[in-house]
Design a protein around this motif. Sequence first.
Motif, PDB file in Angstrom:
ATOM      1  N   GLU A  86       0.814  -1.214   0.000  1.00 52.21           N
ATOM      2  CA  GLU A  86       0.000   0.000   0.000  1.00 52.21           C
ATOM      3  C   GLU A  86       0.853   1.272   0.000  1.00 52.21           C
ATOM      4  O   GLU A  86       0.376   2.336  -0.377  1.00 52.21           O
ATOM      5  N   PHE A  87       2.108   1.163   0.429  1.00 48.86           N
ATOM      6  CA  PHE A  87       2.980   2.341   0.418  1.00 48.86           C
ATOM      7  C   PHE A  87       3.150   2.905  -0.993  1.00 48.86           C
ATOM      8  O   PHE A  87       3.413   4.086  -1.170  1.00 48.86           O
ATOM      9  N   GLY A  88       3.003   2.044  -1.992  1.00 49.79           N
ATOM     10  CA  GLY A  88       3.149   2.491  -3.368  1.00 49.79           C
ATOM     11  C   GLY A  88       1.857   2.944  -4.006  1.00 49.79           C
ATOM     12  O   GLY A  88       1.823   3.244  -5.199  1.00 49.79           O
ATOM     13  N   SER A  89       0.783   3.025  -3.224  1.00 51.01           N
ATOM     14  CA  SER A  89      -0.538   3.380  -3.751  1.00 51.01           C
ATOM     15  C   SER A  89      -0.856   4.847  -3.493  1.00 51.01           C
ATOM     16  O   SER A  89      -0.739   5.336  -2.363  1.00 51.01           O
ATOM     17  N   ALA A  90      -1.318   5.562  -4.537  1.00 53.65           N
ATOM     18  CA  ALA A  90      -1.723   6.964  -4.373  1.00 53.65           C
ATOM     19  C   ALA A  90      -2.913   7.077  -3.442  1.00 53.65           C
ATOM     20  O   ALA A  90      -3.009   8.016  -2.640  1.00 53.65           O
ATOM     21  N   ASP A  91      -3.834   6.119  -3.521  1.00 51.38           N
ATOM     22  CA  ASP A  91      -5.024   6.153  -2.662  1.00 51.38           C
ATOM     23  C   ASP A  91      -4.645   6.095  -1.185  1.00 51.38           C
ATOM     24  O   ASP A  91      -5.247   6.778  -0.345  1.00 51.38           O
ATOM     25  N   TYR A  92      -3.638   5.268  -0.865  1.00 50.01           N
ATOM     26  CA  TYR A  92      -3.212   5.162   0.535  1.00 50.01           C
ATOM     27  C   TYR A  92      -2.732   6.514   1.049  1.00 50.01           C
ATOM     28  O   TYR A  92      -3.094   6.939   2.156  1.00 50.01           O
ATOM     29  N   LEU A 113      14.938  19.449  -7.017  1.00 49.74           N
ATOM     30  CA  LEU A 113      13.632  18.790  -7.115  1.00 49.74           C
ATOM     31  C   LEU A 113      13.503  17.811  -5.957  1.00 49.74           C
ATOM     32  O   LEU A 113      14.353  16.940  -5.775  1.00 49.74           O
ATOM     33  N   VAL A 114      12.436  17.961  -5.155  1.00 46.24           N
ATOM     34  CA  VAL A 114      12.147  17.027  -4.063  1.00 46.24           C
ATOM     35  C   VAL A 114      10.991  16.150  -4.515  1.00 46.24           C
ATOM     36  O   VAL A 114       9.889  16.640  -4.774  1.00 46.24           O
ATOM     37  N   ILE A 115      11.239  14.853  -4.638  1.00 51.55           N
ATOM     38  CA  ILE A 115      10.196  13.938  -5.099  1.00 51.55           C
ATOM     39  C   ILE A 115       9.540  13.258  -3.900  1.00 51.55           C
ATOM     40  O   ILE A 115      10.206  12.838  -2.967  1.00 51.55           O
ATOM     41  N   GLY A 116       8.207  13.160  -3.942  1.00 51.51           N
ATOM     42  CA  GLY A 116       7.481  12.576  -2.821  1.00 51.51           C
ATOM     43  C   GLY A 116       7.653  13.413  -1.572  1.00 51.51           C
ATOM     44  O   GLY A 116       8.024  12.907  -0.507  1.00 51.51           O
ATOM     45  N   LEU A 158      11.624   6.359  -2.385  1.00 48.78           N
ATOM     46  CA  LEU A 158      12.071   5.134  -3.049  1.00 48.78           C
ATOM     47  C   LEU A 158      11.738   3.908  -2.210  1.00 48.78           C
ATOM     48  O   LEU A 158      11.337   2.871  -2.737  1.00 48.78           O
ATOM     49  N   ASP A 159      11.859   4.025  -0.896  1.00 51.36           N
ATOM     50  CA  ASP A 159      11.491   2.906  -0.030  1.00 51.36           C
ATOM     51  C   ASP A 159      10.004   2.581  -0.132  1.00 51.36           C
ATOM     52  O   ASP A 159       9.591   1.420  -0.049  1.00 51.36           O
ATOM     53  N   ALA A 160       9.176   3.639  -0.288  1.00 48.99           N
ATOM     54  CA  ALA A 160       7.732   3.428  -0.388  1.00 48.99           C
ATOM     55  C   ALA A 160       7.374   2.680  -1.665  1.00 48.99           C
ATOM     56  O   ALA A 160       6.405   1.917  -1.696  1.00 48.99           O
ATOM     57  N   VAL A 161       8.179   2.892  -2.704  1.00 45.41           N
ATOM     58  CA  VAL A 161       7.901   2.232  -3.985  1.00 45.41           C
ATOM     59  C   VAL A 161       8.542   0.853  -4.043  1.00 45.41           C
ATOM     60  O   VAL A 161       7.934  -0.114  -4.494  1.00 45.41           O
ATOM     61  N   LEU A 162       9.754   0.741  -3.568  1.00 47.06           N
ATOM     62  CA  LEU A 162      10.517  -0.504  -3.693  1.00 47.06           C
ATOM     63  C   LEU A 162      10.223  -1.416  -2.500  1.00 47.06           C
ATOM     64  O   LEU A 162      11.064  -1.665  -1.646  1.00 47.06           O
ATOM     65  N   PHE A 194      19.290   9.939  -2.090  1.00 48.34           N
ATOM     66  CA  PHE A 194      18.246   9.090  -1.536  1.00 48.34           C
ATOM     67  C   PHE A 194      18.496   8.923  -0.036  1.00 48.34           C
ATOM     68  O   PHE A 194      19.547   8.438   0.365  1.00 48.34           O
ATOM     69  N   LEU A 195      17.544   9.328   0.773  1.00 45.62           N
ATOM     70  CA  LEU A 195      17.619   9.089   2.203  1.00 45.62           C
ATOM     71  C   LEU A 195      16.695   7.905   2.464  1.00 45.62           C
ATOM     72  O   LEU A 195      15.488   8.040   2.514  1.00 45.62           O
ATOM     73  N   SER A 196      17.304   6.723   2.576  1.00 46.70           N
ATOM     74  CA  SER A 196      16.488   5.520   2.534  1.00 46.70           C
ATOM     75  C   SER A 196      17.050   4.427   3.430  1.00 46.70           C
ATOM     76  O   SER A 196      18.170   4.514   3.917  1.00 46.70           O
TER      77      SER A 196
END
Length: 478
Positions: free
Chosen positions: A10-16, A53-56, A124-128, A196-198
């Motif tokens: 669910e970490f990779g879900s926009a809805d979450y 650029l700050v992503i996420g 990146l952790d949320a996606v991977l 990446f701070l991961s």
Amino acid sequence: MNLLPKSSKEFGSADYWEKFFQQRGKTAFEWYGTYLELCEVLHKYIKPKEKVLVIGCGNSELSEQLYDVGYQDIVNIDISEVVIKQMKERNGSRRPHMSFLKMDMTQLEFPDATFQVVLDKGTLDAVLTDEEEVTLRQVDRMLAEVGRVLQVPFLSVGGDIGVRTVQHQDHSALSGDYVIEDVQGEDRWYFRRLIFLSNRNVVQSEARLLKDTSHRAQKKRKKDRKKQRPADTSEDFPPAPGQSIDKSYLCCEHHKAMVAGLALLRNPELLLETPLTLLVVGLGGGSLPLFVHDHFPKSRIDAVEIDPTMLEVATQWFGFSQSDRMKVHIADGLDYITSLAGEAPPHYDVIMFDVDSKDPTLGMSCPPPAFVDQVFLQKVKSILCHDGVFILNLVCRDVRLKDSVLAGLKAAFPLLYVRRIEGEVNEILFCQLHPEQKLATPELLEMAQVLERTLRKPGQGWDDTYVLSDMLKTVKIV
């Protein structure tokens, strides 16, 4: 209020994340530490005038605090419409030059080469969340887009990716943060920063994916470049990072200045035939000791690194290798030097310190204070040759603390030169034992020119943008 997902997927879900920020409200949520805990590595790798650029971005306060200390060209994106609306409301009037945009990081809406730095704190952790093929493709798209919007030449003949570990005092549950650096270039090399701070458990996957992405990009660039070149022009493209590295290149300005400091040794025209002995504390990617090893064929180098992971990284990604003339010792630099400073200590022609502090609250991020303690400096002094040079990378934002460090060094080493790295906090200190060795600027520049002519031998690779005397023009004696 339970905001945890039912599964890591669910970490990779926009809805979450839409639901997460709706429920959490305006209270900031920080992954992997606050600005205070991370500022050391951020200030080291990001310059105030660079476009970031700050992503996420979420509702982290990191961008706001960077903005407030002078980093005002920041663009933040997130896939959650809720959080982007919250952040616009929170910052619209107070930080007018910072923008927040709803955007998918796998489909960035920016032109090529828009940013100097891309910063990711936890995304990146949320996606991977696993290594299933669909997940890896998603991460691959993200990295490809990040690479596209970073400012590097589109055509490239080489690549080099590394991972730098930053331990945290108060986060025992985390194994570390990482700065993944991609160095590429054509006529000259560039420093491309994907920060990446991961969590440590995904860093190998990150590195592998970066390697795969870089290799595919190189193949595409090779194909495109061949279209532009005459048919009779031949060229060789190196394989994936770590397999063929240009060892004549030093990406860091402070490393260039440190090598230029070898001009302070006597008879620079003879250094290639001199059996120099060097001690380098702080391995990093290994480029500094590797450069000396390859350009000074009679040199013998002891490199000391406290973190065995860094040796693995240097070997895998930076083309570093040990030899009968270069050995890496996995040890604390303090302990290693203390053990050497015995009754019959070895004597080094050159000692180099490039060691980071892990405590960002000290005001000095390089080296740790214990490395410039008077008692320890006496031990350093005891293992330096009579005509040798001790070279130290100093990164200190506290003026009083810096003055104290310089005074302590001057007490141990009566001859002290300082070279400030333009546009950075770094200052390179060249320390010698005897004031009579003092060189006026014209003499010093002449020595550097002699050394460079010596190093520019036929068949010996050399970065034409690297002029040793330029590295010493602004040197001042304390």
